[in-house]
Design a protein around this motif. Structure first.
Motif, PDB file in Angstrom:
ATOM      1  N   MET A 160     -19.691   3.215  16.097  1.00 51.23           N
ATOM      2  CA  MET A 160     -18.714   3.796  15.178  1.00 51.23           C
ATOM      3  C   MET A 160     -18.469   2.838  14.018  1.00 51.23           C
ATOM      4  SD  MET A 160     -15.655   5.743  17.043  1.00 51.23           S
ATOM      5  CE  MET A 160     -15.782   7.476  16.834  1.00 51.23           C
ATOM      6  N   LYS A 161     -18.363   3.397  12.843  1.00 49.08           N
ATOM      7  CA  LYS A 161     -18.124   2.611  11.644  1.00 49.08           C
ATOM      8  C   LYS A 161     -16.636   2.376  11.414  1.00 49.08           C
ATOM      9  CE  LYS A 161     -22.311   4.094   9.434  1.00 49.08           C
ATOM     10  NZ  LYS A 161     -23.031   3.056  10.128  1.00 49.08           N
ATOM     11  N   ILE A 162     -15.806   3.183  12.019  1.00 50.08           N
ATOM     12  CA  ILE A 162     -14.365   3.041  11.845  1.00 50.08           C
ATOM     13  C   ILE A 162     -13.709   3.103  13.221  1.00 50.08           C
ATOM     14  CG2 ILE A 162     -13.919   5.499  11.485  1.00 50.08           C
ATOM     15  CD1 ILE A 162     -11.898   4.567   9.298  1.00 50.08           C
ATOM     16  N   SER A 163     -12.757   2.243  13.412  1.00 50.69           N
ATOM     17  CA  SER A 163     -12.102   2.192  14.716  1.00 50.69           C
ATOM     18  C   SER A 163     -10.769   2.932  14.683  1.00 50.69           C
ATOM     19  CB  SER A 163     -11.863   0.734  15.123  1.00 50.69           C
ATOM     20  OG  SER A 163     -10.899   0.145  14.270  1.00 50.69           O
ATOM     21  N   ARG A 164     -10.235   3.147  15.848  1.00 51.13           N
ATOM     22  CA  ARG A 164      -8.924   3.793  15.982  1.00 51.13           C
ATOM     23  C   ARG A 164      -7.859   2.962  15.270  1.00 51.13           C
ATOM     24  NH1 ARG A 164      -6.704   7.598  19.387  1.00 51.13           N
ATOM     25  NH2 ARG A 164      -4.486   7.317  19.790  1.00 51.13           N
ATOM     26  N   GLU A 165      -7.985   1.636  15.366  1.00 53.72           N
ATOM     27  CA  GLU A 165      -7.018   0.747  14.711  1.00 53.72           C
ATOM     28  C   GLU A 165      -7.077   0.885  13.191  1.00 53.72           C
ATOM     29  OE1 GLU A 165      -9.214  -0.389  17.157  1.00 53.72           O
ATOM     30  OE2 GLU A 165      -7.657  -0.207  18.694  1.00 53.72           O
ATOM     31  N   ASP A 166      -8.299   1.077  12.665  1.00 47.70           N
ATOM     32  CA  ASP A 166      -8.432   1.287  11.220  1.00 47.70           C
ATOM     33  C   ASP A 166      -7.706   2.555  10.781  1.00 47.70           C
ATOM     34  OD1 ASP A 166     -10.013  -0.992  10.938  1.00 47.70           O
ATOM     35  OD2 ASP A 166     -11.876   0.141  11.227  1.00 47.70           O
ATOM     36  N   VAL A 167      -7.866   3.610  11.550  1.00 50.55           N
ATOM     37  CA  VAL A 167      -7.200   4.874  11.220  1.00 50.55           C
ATOM     38  C   VAL A 167      -5.685   4.715  11.309  1.00 50.55           C
ATOM     39  CG1 VAL A 167      -6.909   7.296  11.891  1.00 50.55           C
ATOM     40  CG2 VAL A 167      -9.183   6.267  11.922  1.00 50.55           C
ATOM     41  N   GLU A 168      -5.225   4.016  12.323  1.00 53.14           N
ATOM     42  CA  GLU A 168      -3.782   3.780  12.456  1.00 53.14           C
ATOM     43  C   GLU A 168      -3.248   2.981  11.280  1.00 53.14           C
ATOM     44  OE1 GLU A 168      -3.595   1.927  16.299  1.00 53.14           O
ATOM     45  OE2 GLU A 168      -3.607   3.850  17.361  1.00 53.14           O
ATOM     46  N   LYS A 169      -4.017   1.971  10.834  1.00 52.47           N
ATOM     47  CA  LYS A 169      -3.585   1.154   9.695  1.00 52.47           C
ATOM     48  C   LYS A 169      -3.512   1.995   8.418  1.00 52.47           C
ATOM     49  CE  LYS A 169      -4.541  -3.013   7.098  1.00 52.47           C
ATOM     50  NZ  LYS A 169      -5.386  -4.185   6.941  1.00 52.47           N
ATOM     51  N   VAL A 170      -4.528   2.833   8.204  1.00 50.47           N
ATOM     52  CA  VAL A 170      -4.528   3.710   7.026  1.00 50.47           C
ATOM     53  C   VAL A 170      -3.355   4.682   7.089  1.00 50.47           C
ATOM     54  CG1 VAL A 170      -5.815   5.532   5.823  1.00 50.47           C
ATOM     55  CG2 VAL A 170      -6.993   3.478   6.606  1.00 50.47           C
ATOM     56  N   ALA A 171      -3.065   5.188   8.267  1.00 50.90           N
ATOM     57  CA  ALA A 171      -1.934   6.116   8.423  1.00 50.90           C
ATOM     58  C   ALA A 171      -0.623   5.425   8.074  1.00 50.90           C
ATOM     59  CB  ALA A 171      -1.895   6.655   9.852  1.00 50.90           C
ATOM     60  N   VAL A 172      -0.477   4.167   8.487  1.00 46.86           N
ATOM     61  CA  VAL A 172       0.741   3.416   8.155  1.00 46.86           C
ATOM     62  C   VAL A 172       0.829   3.201   6.649  1.00 46.86           C
ATOM     63  CG1 VAL A 172       1.869   1.167   8.374  1.00 46.86           C
ATOM     64  CG2 VAL A 172       0.955   2.295  10.398  1.00 46.86           C
ATOM     65  N   LEU A 173      -0.283   2.810   6.034  1.00 46.95           N
ATOM     66  CA  LEU A 173      -0.296   2.589   4.585  1.00 46.95           C
ATOM     67  C   LEU A 173       0.006   3.873   3.812  1.00 46.95           C
ATOM     68  CD1 LEU A 173      -3.388   0.227   4.281  1.00 46.95           C
ATOM     69  CD2 LEU A 173      -0.976  -0.395   4.054  1.00 46.95           C
ATOM     70  N   ALA A 174      -0.456   5.003   4.338  1.00 47.58           N
ATOM     71  CA  ALA A 174      -0.216   6.294   3.689  1.00 47.58           C
ATOM     72  C   ALA A 174       1.111   6.910   4.112  1.00 47.58           C
ATOM     73  CB  ALA A 174      -1.357   7.260   4.010  1.00 47.58           C
ATOM     74  N   ARG A 175       1.820   6.188   4.965  1.00 46.93           N
ATOM     75  CA  ARG A 175       3.114   6.651   5.481  1.00 46.93           C
ATOM     76  C   ARG A 175       2.993   8.015   6.155  1.00 46.93           C
ATOM     77  NH1 ARG A 175       6.357   4.360   0.381  1.00 46.93           N
ATOM     78  NH2 ARG A 175       6.410   2.218   1.111  1.00 46.93           N
ATOM     79  N   LEU A 176       1.966   8.119   6.989  1.00 41.01           N
ATOM     80  CA  LEU A 176       1.748   9.332   7.771  1.00 41.01           C
ATOM     81  C   LEU A 176       2.087   9.055   9.219  1.00 41.01           C
ATOM     82  CD1 LEU A 176      -1.713  10.436   6.355  1.00 41.01           C
ATOM     83  CD2 LEU A 176       0.520  11.399   5.790  1.00 41.01           C
ATOM     84  N   GLU A 177       2.801   9.962   9.815  1.00 42.31           N
ATOM     85  CA  GLU A 177       3.101   9.853  11.240  1.00 42.31           C
ATOM     86  C   GLU A 177       2.123  10.769  11.973  1.00 42.31           C
ATOM     87  OE1 GLU A 177       6.763  10.807  14.247  1.00 42.31           O
ATOM     88  OE2 GLU A 177       7.252  10.153  12.220  1.00 42.31           O
TER      89      GLU A 177
END
Length: 95
Positions: free
Chosen positions: A1-18
């Motif tokens: 995988m090129k992107i991990s679950r942690e990467d997605v969680e970090k992007v969600a935090v930066l985008a202020r998405l719950e």
């Protein structure tokens, strides 16, 4: 995988998405598919391709300038709600 679950969680935090755990799992797979596709595009041979800003050449679509008579001040101001001589009167916007 090129992107991990942690990467997605970090992007969600930066985008202020719950996001729920299910949404994070789904997005991880989707984002990985997108990045894999981009990697596939990077394999293309583009050394001899000229960079372009538009896919289709742009052409000037204006008509040739021709001198024609205007409608005149009287016709232009015919239905003006307020006028002074040959001018439109408008509300003052700068004091």
């Amino acid at each position: 995988m090129k992107i991990s679950r942690e990467d997605v969680e970090k992007v969600a935090v930066l985008a202020r998405l719950e996001l729920s755990s299910d949404e994070i799992s789904a997005l991880t797979g989707q984002m990985d598919a997108i990045l894999s596709y981009v990697d596939k595009l990077n394999e293309l041979e583009t050394d001899h391709i000229v960079p372009t800003a538009h896919a289709v050449p742009l052409e000037n679509a204006f008509r040739v300038d021709e001198i024609r008579p205007s409608i005149g001040a009287e016709n232009a101001l015919f239905s003006a709600p307020d006028r002074v001589n040959d001018f439109f009167r408008v509300p003052k916007v700068i004091e």
